[in-house]
Design a protein around this motif. Structure first.
Motif, PDB file in Angstrom:
ATOM      1  N   PHE A  17       0.826  -1.202   0.000  1.00 20.41           N
ATOM      2  CA  PHE A  17       0.000   0.000   0.000  1.00 20.41           C
ATOM      3  C   PHE A  17       0.869   1.264   0.000  1.00 20.41           C
ATOM      4  N   SER A  20       4.030   2.193   2.262  1.00 21.84           N
ATOM      5  CA  SER A  20       4.336   1.041   3.125  1.00 21.84           C
ATOM      6  C   SER A  20       5.814   0.643   3.087  1.00 21.84           C
ATOM      7  N   LEU A 107      -1.558   1.850  -4.983  1.00 21.28           N
ATOM      8  CA  LEU A 107      -2.990   1.601  -5.140  1.00 21.28           C
ATOM      9  C   LEU A 107      -3.289   0.491  -6.129  1.00 21.28           C
ATOM     10  N   ASP A 137       2.813  -2.053   6.181  1.00 20.31           N
ATOM     11  CA  ASP A 137       3.238  -1.111   7.216  1.00 20.31           C
ATOM     12  C   ASP A 137       2.783  -1.631   8.587  1.00 20.31           C
ATOM     13  N   LEU A 140       0.388   1.133  10.221  1.00 15.56           N
ATOM     14  CA  LEU A 140      -0.878   1.473   9.548  1.00 15.56           C
ATOM     15  C   LEU A 140      -1.512   0.290   8.809  1.00 15.56           C
ATOM     16  N   GLY A 141      -0.796  -0.829   8.760  1.00 17.21           N
ATOM     17  CA  GLY A 141      -1.242  -1.949   7.933  1.00 17.21           C
ATOM     18  C   GLY A 141      -2.635  -2.445   8.274  1.00 17.21           C
ATOM     19  N   ASP A 143      -5.165  -0.920   9.606  1.00 11.84           N
ATOM     20  CA  ASP A 143      -6.180   0.029   9.149  1.00 11.84           C
ATOM     21  C   ASP A 143      -6.329  -0.029   7.623  1.00 11.84           C
ATOM     22  N   GLN A 144      -5.212  -0.180   6.931  1.00 13.48           N
ATOM     23  CA  GLN A 144      -5.285  -0.264   5.462  1.00 13.48           C
ATOM     24  C   GLN A 144      -5.995  -1.540   5.020  1.00 13.48           C
ATOM     25  N   ARG A 147      -9.674  -0.968   5.355  1.00 13.26           N
ATOM     26  CA  ARG A 147     -10.310   0.008   4.464  1.00 13.26           C
ATOM     27  C   ARG A 147     -10.168  -0.279   2.979  1.00 13.26           C
ATOM     28  N   HIS A 148      -9.138  -0.979   2.607  1.00 15.01           N
ATOM     29  CA  HIS A 148      -8.837  -1.043   1.171  1.00 15.01           C
ATOM     30  C   HIS A 148      -8.727  -2.487   0.662  1.00 15.01           C
ATOM     31  N   SER A 151      -5.370  -3.564  -0.599  1.00 16.41           N
ATOM     32  CA  SER A 151      -4.376  -3.932   0.397  1.00 16.41           C
ATOM     33  C   SER A 151      -4.513  -5.417   0.757  1.00 16.41           C
TER      34      SER A 151
END
Ligand SMILES: Nc1nc2c(ncn2[C@@H]2O[C@H](COP(=O)(O)OP(=O)(O)OP(=O)(O)O)[C@@H](O)[C@H]2O)c(=O)[nH]1
Length: 383
Positions: A17, A20, A107, A137, A140-141, A143-144, A147-148, A151
């Motif tokens: 991501f 990352s 992305l 990451d 933040l991994g 959370d990514q 959300r995505h 990811s």
């Protein structure tokens, strides 16, 4: 066949991501002496090729594709660029690189890129897929992943998972993220890497086992025990009981709740024609949901196992292993799927293939139809 694979130039895809740590990892890898003959293709969004400026080591061996996202608009550019690099290499006008690293935008959904690399005939003549390296990451991994979808797909398709920035995360966060990644992609043990410091050997040679001799690689590649243990999607519940993985059934919605990994096995040899038909149907019905398939098949007419390897509806050429790995002598097929429970995959495949739960161990009878030609590109295509 084996030599052909060995001679083609391996391509590793580096994905992960936004932010990352892909470029950090790439820059550090390229400083390693073992990586001196590496061509790099970097895909960036936007007009300013910042990552290109950050990766200094490679100069003429580096190409930046900045006309769009690699998974959408620049796939043609990727094919052309790789073709040009190889041509220059072969006529002596370009660097004599021995491997390629393709860095995607953060992305990017890696599947279209893998499709291109695995199936474009012009590329197949000179290159082979080595593997997908995905950076996650540590801070933040999670959370990514929440959300995505990209990811989650990047993690699910990885042959190597690199957990970056663990120096910035507390141990509990790292542990929880590691467990989550194991549930998304049970075959791969995440490696913690701080500021890109890692031995290239830990990341390369990941995707395709050495078919000539190292049958032990196949076991690691398949890692069916992990997929089987993890079972129904790695979040401890049985999809066969009617769950469709579409809803937020564990409280907050998580994209990886929609990922399932499992291993189907069978002891009776199967006919290649049935494999062809079974996978043809599965991929026709659910091609988009089958993220990854890795299999070792016991095919009637062959005393050696056939390896299959697919990303969504495209499969690389089946290959024949030199021998059955020690202790393995039956079909094993590992799946990573998206919104597709094991029960449904069984439902589609079982009428064709002896993979039923509790199936009688079959007699190893290799006197039937001949094995598939190893040059086939799709298990469900022309043999
Ligand atoms: N503390 C720490 N920082 C890191 C680590 N890896 C990367 N970083 C930092 O994280 C930031 C983003 O790293 P990049 O390598 O640019 O990430 P990227 O994935 O290439 O980013 P995009 O190209 O924007 O998708 C940079 O400031 C790096 O210095 C790490 O292991 N530890």
């Amino acid at each position: 066949m084996t030599n052909f694979i060995a001679e083609r130039i391996p391509i590793s895809v580096l994905t992960g991501f936004l932010g990352s740590g892909k470029t950090t990892l790439l820059s550090r890898l390229l400083r390693h002496p073992a990586m001196s003959r590496t061509a790099v293709v970097i895909n960036e969004l936007g007009e300013v090729g910042l990552d290109g400026a950050l990766v200094e080591a490679v100069d003429e061996e580096m190409v930046v594709l900045d006309s769009g996202c690699i998974c959408c608009t620049v796939r043609g550019d990727l094919v052309e660029t790789l073709g040009r690099l190889r041509e220059a290499r072969e006529n002596g006008r370009g660097p004599a690189f021995e491997r390629v690293l393709v860095e995607t935008t953060g992305l990017a959904d890696p599947t279209p890129i893998l499709h291109t690399l695995m199936t474009d005939p012009a590329l197949a003549a000179g290159y082979r897929m080595d593997g997908v390296i995905t950076t996650i990451d540590a801070v933040l991994g999670a959370d990514q992943l929440d959300r995505h979808t990209q990811s989650v797909k990047q993690a699910a398709l990885a042959d190597r998972l690199v957990l970056t920035k663990s120096d910035l995360a507390d141990p509990e966060t790292v542990q929880a993220l590691t467990a989550r990644l194991r549930s998304i992609n049970p075959a791969v043990v995440p490696i913690r890497v701080v500021r890109g410091a890692v031995d290239p050997d830990a990341l390369l040679g990941a995707g395709h086992p050495d078919l000539a001799s190292r049958t032990a690689d196949v076991r690691a590649w398949l890692n069916e025990e992990a997929a089987a243990q993890d079972g129904h999607g790695g979040h401890g519940h049985d999809c066969a009981s009617g769950c469709d993985h579409h809803g937020p059934h564990h409280g907050a919605f998580r994209h990886d709740d929609r990922i399932a990994s499992f291993c189907l096995s069978g002891d009776a040899p199967m006919d290649w024609a049935d494999v062809d038909e079974a996978f043809g149907l599965l991929l026709q019905l659910h091609g988009e949901q089958v993220l990854r398939v890795k299999g070792l098949l016991d095919v009637r007419g062959s005393d050696r196992p056939i390896v299959i390897h697919g990303v969504q509806h495209l499969f690389s050429e089946p290959a024949m292993l030199a021998a059955w790995p020690d202790g393995m002598n039956g079909t094993r097929i590992v799946f990573i799927t998206h919104d597709l429970p094991e029960a449904r995959v069984r439902q589609v495949l079982e009428p064709f293939l002896p993979i039923a739960r509790g199936a009688e161990p079959g007699r190893r009878d290799h006197g039937g139809h001949p094995p598939p030609p190893v040059t086939t590109t799709h298990p469900h295509g022309e043999p």
